[in-house]
Design an enzyme around this catalytic site. Structure first.
Site, PDB file in Angstrom:
ATOM      1  N   SER A 172     100.021  53.121  58.071  1.00  0.00           N
ATOM      2  CA  SER A 172     100.157  51.714  58.421  1.00  0.00           C
ATOM      3  C   SER A 172      99.314  50.878  57.460  1.00  0.00           C
ATOM      4  O   SER A 172      99.473  51.000  56.244  1.00  0.00           O
ATOM      5  CB  SER A 172      99.758  51.494  59.884  1.00  0.00           C
ATOM      6  OG  SER A 172     100.051  50.194  60.302  1.00  0.00           O
ATOM      7  N   ASP A 190     111.223  53.074  62.577  1.00  0.00           N
ATOM      8  CA  ASP A 190     110.133  52.105  62.419  1.00  0.00           C
ATOM      9  C   ASP A 190     110.728  50.728  62.120  1.00  0.00           C
ATOM     10  O   ASP A 190     111.413  50.545  61.117  1.00  0.00           O
ATOM     11  CB  ASP A 190     109.217  52.550  61.274  1.00  0.00           C
ATOM     12  CG  ASP A 190     107.938  51.730  61.176  1.00  0.00           C
ATOM     13  OD1 ASP A 190     107.885  50.628  61.759  1.00  0.00           O
ATOM     14  OD2 ASP A 190     106.994  52.192  60.508  1.00  0.00           O
ATOM     15  N   HIS A 233     106.975  52.975  64.616  1.00  0.00           N
ATOM     16  CA  HIS A 233     105.802  52.883  63.753  1.00  0.00           C
ATOM     17  C   HIS A 233     104.681  53.811  64.219  1.00  0.00           C
ATOM     18  O   HIS A 233     103.915  54.323  63.399  1.00  0.00           O
ATOM     19  CB  HIS A 233     105.316  51.435  63.713  1.00  0.00           C
ATOM     20  CG  HIS A 233     104.250  51.182  62.704  1.00  0.00           C
ATOM     21  ND1 HIS A 233     104.446  51.352  61.346  1.00  0.00           N
ATOM     22  CD2 HIS A 233     102.948  50.793  62.841  1.00  0.00           C
ATOM     23  CE1 HIS A 233     103.329  51.068  60.692  1.00  0.00           C
ATOM     24  NE2 HIS A 233     102.415  50.734  61.568  1.00  0.00           N
TER      25      HIS A 233
END
Length: 526
Positions: free
Chosen positions: A243, A470, A507
């Site tokens: 991330s 995601d 995610h």
């Protein structure tokens, strides 16, 4: 057209039905409006029919309302929390202490010059580590965190609580502590021990609050390398992150190519894109609209917990995927035996509410603003890097000349542009945009500016991973990284994309999928 006789008969029937209703002098606005309409109708009819048509002079309600007022337990809970926090601040002073447990702390006395003109005269970096560092310090892995994570990626003897990557770190695991020495820091701008908006400004002994300067992810990485300097680590075996950490991992290699061996970037990007910027903007807006935010000066008072809760709920929507929620929650309600409510009612609503509740007092709101803005500003394209280098050089030159920014020159304030929105000249307007969208494909070549910006990583082995489910960092953004790296001439790029069949966790897959994500990292680092 109905005759006057039919109209009169209809009115008599309704009037008779209403004649039994008790009269209420507290006539509502809607009743008064209807009365006016009735009077206009009566004037249009013969005089003898008027008495039968003055329907709305009597209120059709006994209690003054057709339905009882709805209860709002979700708002009651927010108000109760505010009162509790107010009493606590009156008696004990500060807001919640944002602590993730025991850490080590590196204090740097040398100023840190920032990309957008600000400066930290000194700063702290909180960090934790696992595994033994070898004699020549060549087995060190720097692990970068996500937006709101602390340095506590794994349990330690000083803090036995499970860390956010507990199942990925340890003997024989993805980050093998039998082989590597892993270091994880809390980023500057954060609130878990590193210098951030809640820290004390050494210039006046007051909290920075929103006097804290605007940051970039590159600023965070430079601070981390100050720590590595202090530890005597000249070159990392690998830079690893997911991330926001995946963005930092790339930045570490670009800024310090001679000091990084391998690059691992999972569910990240090489430049922030409009969708993720929009979502973070929305989170910041709901937080800043909380009256308790007080333009950032809420310390020692009631923190903007309602804004933080809503911001986290918005973020949580982007962290997971629709298919997962379809399976987990469907259209089920929390309690089907009760009538619908405007407060959390469906299971998905109660899930988001719970996520917001857990977060709203465990992370500094100002840190959320600053760190998320740093993510928005991220762009490893050549032009952006060049502009930042120019600003830094000009700022450094002015400091050498003894010229310091005055308090009135708030170059790091949050401002609105003079022209908030207009089509960019190069777009050619909406028709040109439509043409571009119609011809664009996911396999489009990365822009030359980005390829040039990543050229420093031409000789670095790199692992890039994405997840099809995601929505915050879509898989095409990881493909863009891998393609750009290959176009620099890098022949050692491993790119994996997990399909929705492999992971529907969106995610958050990088936190949950030990088999696929952890396995790929372990194989790459060997």
């Amino acid at each position: 057209m109905r005759s006057q006789k039919h109209i009169a008969a209809s009115l008599r029937r309704v009037s008779g039905a209403l004649s039994h209703a008790s009269y209420s002098p507290a006539t509502s606005q809607s009743s008064r409006t209807a009365a006016v309409a009735g009077q206009r109708l009566s004037r249009a009819q013969p005089q003898q029919q008027q008495q039968q048509r003055c329907l709305h002079e009597q209120a059709p309600r006994r209690s003054g309302a057709s339905n009882p007022a709805m209860a709002f337990p979700c708002l009651d809970a927010l108000e109760t929390r505010s009162e509790t926090l107010k009493k606590r601040s009156d008696s004990s002073g500060p807001e919640p202490s944002y602590v993730a447990g025991a850490t080590q702390t590196f204090h740097c006395d040398e100023p840190l010059l920032l990309d957008w003109g600000g400066m930290l005269p000194e700063f702290d970096i909180a960090y934790e580590s696992w595994g033994e560092m070898n004699a020549d310090k060549s087995n060190v892995i720097l692990l970068h965190t996500g937006l709101s994570a602390s340095s506590h990626a794994h349990s330690t003897s000083a803090n036995p609580q499970p860390g956010w990557w507990e199942r990925f770190i340890g003997p024989g695991l993805a980050l093998d502590t039998d082989k590597y020495h892993i270091i994880c820091t809390n980023v500057i701008g954060g609130c878990y021990g590193s210098t951030g908006p809640s820290s004390i400004d050494p210039a006046d002994g007051q909290r920075y609050a929103t006097r804290f300067p605007i940051l970039t992810l590159e600023d965070m990485v430079r601070a981390q390398f100050r720590l590595l300097d202090n530890l005597g680590v000249n070159k990392l075996y690998a830079s690893v992150g997911s991330s926001m950490g995946g963005m930092q991992s790339l930045a570490a290699g670009v800024l310090f190519p001679e000091r990084v061996g391998r690059i691992v970037s999972i569910s990240g990007c090489a430049r922030s894109h409009p969708y993720s910027i929009a979502m973070r903007h929305t989170q910041r807006q709901v937080l800043m609209m909380d009256p308790n935010w007080n333009r950032g000066f809420y310390y020692d008072n009631v923190p903007p917990h309602a804004g933080m809760k809503l911001a986290r709920e918005i973020a949580t929507v982007t962290y997971r995927s629709g298919p997962e929620w379809e399976l987990r929650f469907g259209r089920r309600r929390a309690d089907p035996s009760k009538p619908p409510a405007l407060c959390p009612d469906f299971l998905i609503e109660t899930y988001l509410d719970h996520a917001g509740e857990k977060f709203c007092l465990t992370y500094d709101p100002n840190s959320l603003l600053y760190v998320s803005k740093a993510m928005d500003l991220f762009d490893l394209g050549h032009a952006c890097q060049k502009a930042a280098a120019t600003r830094r050089a000009e700022r450094l030159e002015s400091l050498h000349k003894g010229v310091y920014a005055s308090n009135e020159n708030v170059s790091c304030s949050l401002t609105l542009p003079d022209k908030p929105y207009e089509e960019q000249p190069e777009s050619g307007g909406s028709a040109d945009i439509d043409t571009k969208l119609a011809t664009q494909s996911d396999s489009s070549k990365p822009p030359e500016d980005l390829i040039k910006g990543l050229s420093a990583l031409r000789d670095h082995p790199a692992l890039v991973m994405g997840v099809a489910s995601d929505i915050l960092f879509p898989a095409w953004q990881q493909r863009e990284i891998a393609d750009a790296l290959r176009l620099t001439g890098n022949r050692n790029v491993a790119h994996y994309e997990l399909s929705e069949e492999q992971s529907m966790f969106g995610h958050d897959t990088f936190l949950l999928d030990v088999k696929n994500v952890g396995g790929a990292i372990k194989n790459f680092l060997q």
